[in-house]
Scaffold this active site. Sequence first.
Site, short mmCIF file in Angstrom:
data_model
loop_
_atom_site.label_atom_id
_atom_site.label_comp_id
_atom_site.label_asym_id
_atom_site.label_seq_id
_atom_site.Cartn_x
_atom_site.Cartn_y
_atom_site.Cartn_z
CB SER A 53 -8.60 0.96 5.92
OG SER A 53 -9.29 1.87 5.80
CE LYS B 121 -3.71 1.91 2.53
NZ LYS B 121 -4.85 2.16 3.49
CB SER C 202 -8.46 4.19 3.15
OG SER C 202 -7.32 3.12 4.65
#
Lengths: 464, 90
Positions: free
Chosen positions: A155, A56, A131
Amino acid sequence: MTDNKKLLDEFFEKKDDCKSFITTCKKEAYEQAEYIEKEKKCGKSFVLDGVLAGIKDNIFTENIKTTCASKMLKDFTAPYDAEAVKRLKENGAVIVGKVNMDEFAMGGSGETSYFGAAKNPWNKKKIAGGSSSGSASAVAGGLVDITLGSDTGGSVRQPASMCGVTGFKPSYGRVSRYGLVPYASSYDQIGIIAKTADEIKKVYKCICGYDPKDSTSSKESEKEKAFKPETLKIGIEKNILEYADSEIRQAILKAIDFFEAFGAKCEYFEFPYIDILIPVYFVIAFSEASSNLSRFDGIRYGFCDKEIKNADELFTKNRTLGFGKEVKKRIVMGNLFLSFGENETYYQKAVKLKRVILNEYKKAFQKYDIIISPTYLDKTPDLGKGKSNKNFIDKFKNELCTVSANISGFPAISVPCGFMSDGMPIGMHIMSDKFTDEFLLDTASYFQNKTNFHISKEVKPSGI
Amino acid sequence: MKIDDDIINNLEKMSKLEISQQEKEDLKKDLNEAIEYFDKLKNISFENIGLLDEISESIFREDIPMECKDKESLGKYFSVPAVLGSGIKS
């Protein structure tokens, strides 16, 4: 023997038509593959040999951009690897790039990314969730084997649920946050997404453990708890289940039937503080975010408008031009909760209530081994319609399923457990007591080994 | 509490952000909805719950004095590029 070079050749030939990646790192990936081959020839073996990983874009990677999907950091390159990334590489995983996300991990749809939203490989008109949108879509689309994400309120688990893959948030303190760009430090935790809980366990065992560089890293060891389906005690969050879409509720009920058929004892219970989960979560998260993001002024990091001559104007201009709308909104709200006069009313009360919620879950785990609920309450939204037309409260309704694990610091996982009539996957959320992470992964693995929701429908994004 | 223009302007300054009039209106609406929702926190009694109760063990390393490095060996780390215009260097 695994041929990492061949795997990389295949990866770099694939087309990322779901915008899962922000940056790919060909040079570094081949260098790592070469290093692994060399070491293997000298007799060394690697637990994660042959594993291609995406990281990420809010987790530091040395010499590779870490943008946080923000204009603010669009050209920022981290000077070192995050501890979790370092451990992944030491165990033989090859990092192929940085995956898409909501800007600074703020959002639940992937749509706040400065680089454009990642799409859902099951249906490209749908959001991938957030997210960690790119983390989930990259695994679901078959681009990589595993990804690291960050989970502040769901997330990792929520996008995993929407993309039909498995997403795991470890206990707070089990995986070092060193090198993770902070959003809300007391909730943030690095998590893992893969197709199966077995793959996640393999990765988790490589990256977990005490790290002196993270002051919230725990020295406490894993609680010994063997998974036995016939003695498993399951609590089902009745009030959360009632909020869910009927198709989702049915899928969860079938999963409960599955566990009961193997001898587990299932019981419905009502969590007494359900109404304050979201307020407590957001007051603390936004307050910590406003503090954490105050470091981004264009001087030490990232975007800087060089034409400005005055320091005050410089800070304001850089932050105004560098941050997206959602990030700005959360900073402003956080400042309200922390401001003089409101601090006691909101922030301090939320911190105290966090303790009340934690105690209540501790009580629940004296009765149950795991707590089950849906991971998401509604149908997977279409891109562009995720949150824009909803009022503030409706926007965050779905976080109800996942925030409790962040407030309490407990481990939680989302596993695929069915499909909606529109063909989109459904996720089941399972939470267990603190530091019983491996027990939780064994539970999820048992479910996956006896069902086929995680493999029953081949994901074939076009061009991949 | 009702969020009005004065509060929004104050928060804008505190946050070191410039917010457009349209964004301010959206923010005012969102903040008012949020405050109404978060006011649930006001109605809950939590006597005997301390602010720092959640910290059950010290998470900090021991405070052991260590010798610091001499400034000269760290010299190169204090050189930073100019930030404002091109005239100010440190």
